[in-house]
Motif scaffolding. Structure first.
Motif, PDB file in Angstrom:
ATOM      1  N   LEU A  23      34.737  36.726  43.821  1.00 21.77           N
ATOM      2  CA  LEU A  23      35.861  36.071  42.107  1.00 21.77           C
ATOM      3  C   LEU A  23      37.420  36.656  42.720  1.00 21.77           C
ATOM      4  N   ASP A  24      37.688  37.907  43.571  1.00 15.65           N
ATOM      5  CA  ASP A  24      39.538  36.999  43.717  1.00 15.65           C
ATOM      6  C   ASP A  24      40.177  36.466  44.474  1.00 15.65           C
ATOM      7  N   ALA A  58      25.206  33.871  36.977  1.00 18.34           N
ATOM      8  CA  ALA A  58      25.713  35.110  36.022  1.00 18.34           C
ATOM      9  C   ALA A  58      26.535  34.505  35.074  1.00 18.34           C
ATOM     10  N   GLY A  59      27.477  32.922  35.537  1.00 22.59           N
ATOM     11  CA  GLY A  59      27.961  32.254  34.789  1.00 22.59           C
ATOM     12  C   GLY A  59      29.408  32.159  35.243  1.00 22.59           C
ATOM     13  N   LEU A  60      29.330  33.374  36.271  1.00 23.23           N
ATOM     14  CA  LEU A  60      30.653  33.264  36.991  1.00 23.23           C
ATOM     15  C   LEU A  60      31.298  32.562  37.400  1.00 23.23           C
ATOM     16  N   VAL A  61      30.710  31.877  38.302  1.00 24.74           N
ATOM     17  CA  VAL A  61      30.937  30.584  39.595  1.00 24.74           C
ATOM     18  C   VAL A  61      30.721  29.027  38.900  1.00 24.74           C
ATOM     19  N   GLU A  69      31.729  19.422  50.611  1.00 22.09           N
ATOM     20  CA  GLU A  69      32.635  20.502  49.756  1.00 22.09           C
ATOM     21  C   GLU A  69      31.663  20.937  48.059  1.00 22.09           C
ATOM     22  N   ARG A  70      31.545  22.432  48.727  1.00 25.58           N
ATOM     23  CA  ARG A  70      31.246  22.638  47.473  1.00 25.58           C
ATOM     24  C   ARG A  70      32.199  23.763  46.944  1.00 25.58           C
ATOM     25  N   TRP A  71      33.034  22.953  45.855  1.00 30.48           N
ATOM     26  CA  TRP A  71      34.210  24.206  45.616  1.00 30.48           C
ATOM     27  C   TRP A  71      34.279  25.398  44.371  1.00 30.48           C
ATOM     28  N   ASN A  72      34.055  26.206  44.621  1.00 31.66           N
ATOM     29  CA  ASN A  72      33.677  27.013  43.739  1.00 31.66           C
ATOM     30  C   ASN A  72      34.573  27.386  42.736  1.00 31.66           C
ATOM     31  N   HIS A  73      34.131  27.353  40.881  1.00 33.94           N
ATOM     32  CA  HIS A  73      35.765  27.890  40.318  1.00 33.94           C
ATOM     33  C   HIS A  73      35.420  29.087  39.878  1.00 33.94           C
ATOM     34  N   LEU A  74      36.326  30.068  39.110  1.00 34.15           N
ATOM     35  CA  LEU A  74      35.897  31.117  38.855  1.00 34.15           C
ATOM     36  C   LEU A  74      35.819  30.406  37.140  1.00 34.15           C
ATOM     37  N   ASP A  75      35.002  31.233  36.118  1.00 33.61           N
ATOM     38  CA  ASP A  75      34.735  31.325  34.929  1.00 33.61           C
ATOM     39  C   ASP A  75      34.041  32.697  34.273  1.00 33.61           C
TER      40      ASP A  75
END
Length: 120
Positions: A23-24, A58-61, A69-75
């Motif tokens: 997450l950081d 958990a809905g955080l990503v 590519e798989r892009w991971n965004h913070l929610d």
């Protein structure tokens, strides 16, 4: 999924240091899974993917696929919900207690202290 189940998932996700590190790494912008694996050199790709799966559940990503590519965004909304339910109210209570203590201290400082004087 109930609201309590959602909170359980968020706390479970935040309970592991590797997931907090992920997450950081994505707080300032999305990262590909490959880039995250490159930055988390102490973890293998399979382990990173498992942690990302927990964060996603958990809905955080939020995952966005762009070609291969798989892009991971913070929610951050689930963290905000935790803040609203627990941290904010406790912080408000702590501030109220400190304000009462400050007012008491100011009142005590303004009144004469008869206990420390002698009537010789």
């Amino acid at each position: 999924m109930s609201i309590e189940d959602k909170f359980d998932a968020v706390f479970k996700a935040l309970g592991h240091r590797a997931r907090r590190r992920i997450l950081d790494l994505i707080k300032d912008g999305p990262e590909t899974t490959g880039a995250l694996c490159g930055r988390l050199t102490d973890l293998d790709r399979c382990t990173v993917m498992q942690h990302l799966s927990v964060l996603e559940k958990a809905g955080l990503v939020v995952v966005e696929r762009r070609g291969r590519e798989r892009w991971n965004h913070l929610d951050a909304l689930p963290i905000h919900d935790v803040q609203n339910r627990w941290i904010g109210p406790y912080a408000a209570h702590a501030v109220a207690v400190l304000e009462s203590l400050e007012a008491f201290a100011e009142t005590e400082a303004a009144s004469p202290d008869d206990a420390g004087t002698s009537s010789d």
